[in-house]
Design an enzyme around this catalytic site. Sequence first.
Site, PDB file in Angstrom:
ATOM      1  CB  CYS A 227      -0.955  -0.036   1.179  1.00 22.46           C
ATOM      2  SG  CYS A 227      -2.056  -1.451   1.046  1.00 22.46           S
TER       3      CYS A 227
ATOM      4  CE1 TYR B 101      24.494  -3.569  -2.028  1.00 22.91           C
ATOM      5  CE2 TYR B 101      24.835  -3.632  -4.405  1.00 22.91           C
ATOM      6  CZ  TYR B 101      25.336  -3.505  -3.133  1.00 22.91           C
ATOM      7  OH  TYR B 101      26.684  -3.310  -2.946  1.00 22.91           O
TER       8      TYR B 101
HETATM    9  C1  LIG Z   1      28.686  -1.503  -0.882  1.00 26.02           C
HETATM   10  C2  LIG Z   1      30.162  -1.520  -0.769  1.00 26.02           C
HETATM   11  C3  LIG Z   1      30.919  -2.263  -1.672  1.00 26.02           C
HETATM   12  C4  LIG Z   1      30.323  -3.012  -2.838  1.00 26.02           C
HETATM   13  O1  LIG Z   1      29.866  -2.148  -3.818  1.00 26.02           O
HETATM   14  P1  LIG Z   1      29.406  -2.746  -5.233  1.00 26.02           P
HETATM   15  O2  LIG Z   1      29.021  -1.549  -6.003  1.00 26.02           O
HETATM   16  O3  LIG Z   1      28.265  -3.651  -4.969  1.00 26.02           O
HETATM   17  O4  LIG Z   1      30.570  -3.440  -5.823  1.00 26.02           O
HETATM   18  C5  LIG Z   1      32.286  -2.320  -1.474  1.00 26.02           C
HETATM   19  N1  LIG Z   1      32.879  -1.655  -0.453  1.00 26.02           N
HETATM   20  C6  LIG Z   1      32.169  -0.911   0.427  1.00 26.02           C
HETATM   21  C7  LIG Z   1      32.884  -0.217   1.521  1.00 26.02           C
HETATM   22  C8  LIG Z   1      30.799  -0.815   0.298  1.00 26.02           C
HETATM   23  O5  LIG Z   1      30.100  -0.073   1.152  1.00 26.02           O
END
Ligand SMILES: *Cc1c(COP(=O)(O)O)cnc(C)c1O
Length: 417
Positions: free
Chosen positions: A342, A371
């Site tokens: 909703c 994600y």
């Molecule tokens: C989220 C994150 C990643 C991974 O990022 P991607 O774009 O999924 O490769 C790597 N290092 C840190 C510190 C992050 O916060």
Amino acid sequence: MHHFQYKGDELFAEEVAIKDIVAEVGSPVYIYSRATLERHFKAMDDAFAGAPHTICYSVKANSNLAVLKTFVNLGGGVDIVSGGELYRALAVGVDPKKVVYSGVGKRDDEIAYALKTGILMFNVESEQELDRINEVAGRLNKKAGIAIRVNPDVDPETHPYITTGLKKAKFGINIERALGQYQRAESMNNLEILGIDCHIGSQLTKVSPFVDAIKKLKRLLEGVRDMGIDVKYLDLGGGLGIQYNDEAPPLPADYGSSIIEETKDLGLHLLFEPGRNLVGNAGILVGRCLYTKQGEEKNFVIVDAGMNDLARPALYGSFHGVRPVVRNQSGVIEGDIVGPICESGDFLVKDREIPNFQPGDLIAFMSAGAYGFTMSSNYNSRPRVAEVMVDGKRFEVVRERETLADLVKGESVPTFL
Ligand SMILES: *Cc1c(COP(=O)(O)O)cnc(C)c1O
């Protein structure tokens, strides 16, 4: 490249028909391809074959134990951002000496847990965190390996919510202040300075921002070495993008050769923290069409998966490809694919041409491995969906669908009611 392809009019995950998985497990369901995960890990690992390196998979992209184990089996380490992620990685036997710990808000208990585990290093994101880690390590009689996460002020040219290396971001320590912090760290008794770290953003579709960041880090490295500090690791974070729609991100091999070229004379062990690049296109979310609805101005396809299952479209306006699990629709329509939540923001597809789905049809939302499940929630009291891993002709449930009882687990009505 991924292993979700049609055979005739049926969509397969490797050699398993997706409709057979749904018949057994139900919908919605996340489905991961082991062959695709392995292929992506090896492509990244091979890209750096010419340099000493470790691939520390970023757990937050997809933290299912099956996914973690797949990478650990291939020699991968992990990049964690919480004690919970450390727990998961240890559960599949990760080598603690291949664990790096990032994130701006590490708690004392999480720092202590990581120290007791014996992780390689903390990527320190603030001046106060440096003191805190030193203090906790002292209390435990340990030495904490650290790198300073530097904010190099480089624009990765991606979505603002996943831009992390600009001055205005909450992440890292401003590169101009970093040298001073290395000096401070050097004077602390319970720290061992091991590296320099940066992570400038996610879903990058060019190599140049990575190279720009390295150039800035190299200047800092010189300063750090001039102080007599022997740095061993250069952690370049994650961020390499994938194709969701019509993006053309660099291949891991091109990303690798540019980075090796830029770092080959430094005598450093390289660390990488890829998340999305390894898992994004190795997973899909499958939902079922419940209803269709011709609004005054728009067509809607209503499915049993919503923004609580896959938040990216609602959160970032992201694009996910759409494929019928069985191709038997006649024609196309223009409209939205929406969930049962909703909220008007609850859409998986907005204003696009899509197959003319009918109630009962199964729909695959592509590129949902990163994600996807990790950002899912119980909003609207919806049990979180099942996760399945496919390996050739076989598949297994790697996370059970939550039950209604799971929804209220840990809750209670107080005695005074
Ligand atoms: C989220 C994150 C990643 C991974 O990022 P991607 O774009 O999924 O490769 C790597 N290092 C840190 C510190 C992050 O916060």
